[in-house]
Every structure is written in C-alpha cells, then in structure tokens.
Design an enzyme around this catalytic site. Structure first.
Site, mmCIF file in Angstrom:
data_model
loop_
_atom_site.group_PDB
_atom_site.id
_atom_site.type_symbol
_atom_site.label_atom_id
_atom_site.label_comp_id
_atom_site.label_asym_id
_atom_site.label_seq_id
_atom_site.Cartn_x
_atom_site.Cartn_y
_atom_site.Cartn_z
ATOM 1 N N ASP A 109 106.120 -10.805 -16.101
ATOM 2 C CA ASP A 109 105.036 -9.990 -15.570
ATOM 3 C C ASP A 109 105.257 -9.683 -14.089
ATOM 4 O OD1 ASP A 109 103.620 -10.075 -17.987
ATOM 5 O OD2 ASP A 109 102.521 -11.889 -17.413
ATOM 6 N N ASP A 115 107.892 -14.084 -21.387
ATOM 7 C CA ASP A 115 106.946 -13.110 -20.852
ATOM 8 C C ASP A 115 107.322 -12.915 -19.388
ATOM 9 O OD1 ASP A 115 104.658 -11.477 -20.540
ATOM 10 O OD2 ASP A 115 103.386 -13.203 -20.061
ATOM 11 N N ARG A 124 105.083 -17.021 -27.147
ATOM 12 C CA ARG A 124 106.119 -16.050 -26.845
ATOM 13 C C ARG A 124 107.385 -16.713 -26.334
ATOM 14 N NH1 ARG A 124 102.675 -13.675 -23.045
ATOM 15 N NH2 ARG A 124 101.432 -13.181 -24.844
ATOM 16 N N ARG A 165 111.603 -10.946 -27.839
ATOM 17 C CA ARG A 165 110.154 -10.997 -27.726
ATOM 18 C C ARG A 165 109.523 -10.083 -28.763
ATOM 19 N NH1 ARG A 165 106.237 -10.927 -23.393
ATOM 20 N NH2 ARG A 165 104.232 -10.592 -24.374
#
Ligand code: PH2
Ligand code: MG
Ligand code: MG
Length: 171
Positions: free
Chosen positions: A103, A101, A98, A89
């Site tokens: 989160d 990711d 990307r 990344r």
C-alpha cells in the site's frame, strides 16, 4: 548520483499473513528494489501484528519501506500491483488473508483522492500495524491531510491491537 537524488519520497506498507509471511515480505522487498526510476532507501524492522478488521485469521507480518521514486503515484501503484500479482495475490475477501499487500502510505506531501487511489492511505492514521513501523523510519514525516507528524498520530492512536517487534535474529 544526481539521478538517484531525483524524485519523491514515498512510504510503502507491506503486509502478509499467508505462505510464510516473513519470507513473502523479504521477497516483496527484493522486487521493490528493482522498481524502475526508483531507489529503495530503507526498510523498517518486521513486526508481528494482530489481524485488524477481520479478526478470525492468522497474525500478519507488517513492515514499511522508504522509496525515492521518479514515478507518478499512479505509476507507482501499477508497479506495486504488478508485484502483488506476480506473487500470486488474489483479491477474494476484503481485509482477508493475503500473500502480500503493498500500500502507498505517503507520496511526498501529495493528497490524491481518486476512485482507485487514495493517498495518504485512507486508514493509516488508525492502524498501529502501520504507524509503529512508519514511526521507526520517519517519526518526523507529516501526514499532509492532517498536518500532523507520524509521531503525533502514533501518540493519539486508539488502536489497541497488538504489534510486536521481531528481533533481528528472527528475520
Ligand atoms: N491489512 C488489512 C486488514 N487487517 N491487519 C494487520 N495486522 N495487518 C495488515 O496488514 C492488515 C490487517 C487490509 O489491508
Ligand atoms: Mg492494499
Ligand atoms: Mg492494506
């Protein structure tokens, strides 16, 4: 077994729109299964989702996983960033394309507001690409800052960007 029952339930959002996004999400799940002091309990289906924010980019694959973890939120964040870095990344364009990711969406019922860590995720209640997979796993989960369930957030959602469930055979 007792050890596996320890910890906090955290929901983690996955997203990719580069380099074979489905394969990247599966790869990330493989890494998430090996996070220390943690057990990956469940994963949602994969969803093909229209890009939100920066719209001139490829569609994403999004999913959510449920992790039971004895790590602190900050330690968990470091593990997720290590996986992102391991998978190549780069953080050039905010909201841009990307490879992966990861989160933290929810970490138990904790509310954390620090410079580099906000839990619940600052945007989760506004995003269909988060709430559809999260609803599949945990419609009952409560957003601790709003005191509203995921089902309630989804019902109130204004986001009209497209989110398509991928069939089992496609993943
Ligand atoms: N992530 C973003 C910005 N926009 N759009 C979709 N469909 N899926 C994402 O994961 C996503 C996005 C920033 O994290
Ligand atoms: Mg992120
Ligand atoms: Mg994100």
């Amino acid at each position: 077994l007792a050890e596996l029952m320890n910890g906090i339930i955290s929901f983690i959002g996955l997203g990719s729109n580069m380099d074979d996004p489905q394969a990247r999400c599966l790869e990330a799940i493989g890494h998430l299964e090996k996070v220390k002091k943690s057990t990956l309990l469940r994963r949602s289906s994969f969803y093909r989702t229209e890009p939100v924010g920066l719209t001139n980019q490829d569609w994403f694959i999004n999913a959510v996983v449920e992790l039971r973890t004895a790590l602190s939120a900050r330690e968990l964040l470091a593990e997720l960033q290590a996986i992102e870095n391991l998978m190549g990344r780069s953080r050039i364009v905010k909201w841009g394309p990307r490879v992966i990711d990861l989160d933290i969406l929810l970490y138990g019922q904790e509310i954390i507001e620090e410079a580099d860590l906000t839990v619940p995720h600052r945007e989760m209640h506004k995003r269909r690409f988060v709430l559809e997979p999260l609803y599949e796993l945990a419609p009952y989960a409560i957003h601790p800052a709003f005191g509203v369930s995921v089902a309630g957030l989804r019902k109130r959602l204004g986001d009209v960007s497209r989110v398509e469930l991928l069939n089992k055979g496609q993943v």
